[in-house]
Write an enzyme that holds these catalytic residues in place. Sequence first.
Site, PDB file in Angstrom:
ATOM      1  CE  LYS A  49      49.120  26.499  37.516  1.00 46.24           C
ATOM      2  NZ  LYS A  49      50.347  25.683  37.586  1.00 46.24           N
ATOM      3  CD  GLN A  93      53.432  25.385  35.445  1.00 42.88           C
ATOM      4  OE1 GLN A  93      52.739  26.139  36.103  1.00 42.88           O
ATOM      5  NE2 GLN A  93      53.047  24.148  35.166  1.00 42.88           N
ATOM      6  CG  ASP A 116      52.185  23.728  43.012  1.00 43.31           C
ATOM      7  OD1 ASP A 116      50.987  23.758  42.677  1.00 43.31           O
ATOM      8  OD2 ASP A 116      53.118  24.139  42.291  1.00 43.31           O
TER       9      ASP A 116
END
Length: 290
Positions: A49, A93, A116
């Site tokens: 990422k 994460q 997200d």
Amino acid sequence: MDGKALAKLIQSEIKQRVADHVAAGNPQPKLAAVLVGDDPASKVYVRNKERACERVGIASELHRLSGDIDHDQLLALVNELNRDDDVNGILVQLPLPDQIDEQAILDTIDPLKDVDAFHPENVGLLSQGRPRFLPCTPHGIVQLLDRHDVDCSGKSAVVIGRSDIVGKPIASMLMQKSLPNIKAGNATVTVCHSRTQDLAGVCRQADILIAAIGRANFVTAEMVKPGAVVIDVGINRLDGKLVGDVDFDAVSQVAGMLTPVPGGVGPLTVTMLLENTLMGAKIQNRVAVS
Ligand code: NAP
């Protein structure tokens, strides 16, 4: 369906849009990633990422925390990132260690920085057909469908898996009447899970079959209607190799289109995170979102 090539194309488009955003006098968009512990897969995902951010001109900062951090310490970091005007997107994460209440952490992320799209406010907006951010993996899937001119309208779409990250949101997106900038929608959607009876029979009805299970080679050729579009979301390790949820060699003989693993949905998931970070920057800088 080559997800790697499509991701490269979409990233080049995002790079141009980031450059235009900055040229218009806005600060460089910035993503803050939070990595807790030493899980090797999580480390690889976060590194990918960060690299992707670099490729398109998005700044990123990584907050690495020890695996024995307590819940309140992580909460304090998320609140600090919420207050930081330089940060446009926050990514924690997953998975998080057991001592941390994952849901409470995700619920604390500012919904305007929730790249997200896991915050209940963003989940609710998507469910009502007026999304702020689209969740990254489902958004990657619809990009694959749209850019391969797969017409979903009136078609039967079967999703295997009902997770909050993949199954539920992709089902929600494919059933919507319309979503901004997305063609895929208006499908007749069936969601399957571990209690589904005659799973193979249900799958064989699908014009579009999406496998998000987490079991290597679970979907066999007998479960696929000839000519169907098959999207393999799964990432499994089998004998040291990465494989999907679909038996690629057998299903490729039957399907009309099929995504490989690796090189299918995965690269698009990362790409849609970049899209959402740019979107977050526009929202926070009060720039019209296109
Ligand atoms: P998850 O939360 O574990 O959900 C798996 C789903 O599969 C559950 O709904 C489960 O049903 C269902 N399932 C399990 N065994 C089944 C069976 N025998 N028959 C029918 N359904 C069954 O997984 P996830 O987070 O959605 O991820 C799924 C896969 O996608 C994993 O391999 C993950 O690594 C991968 N993934 C890839 C990306 C990417 O970017 N490519 C992104 C996210 C996830 P129940 O609900 O009944 O338990």
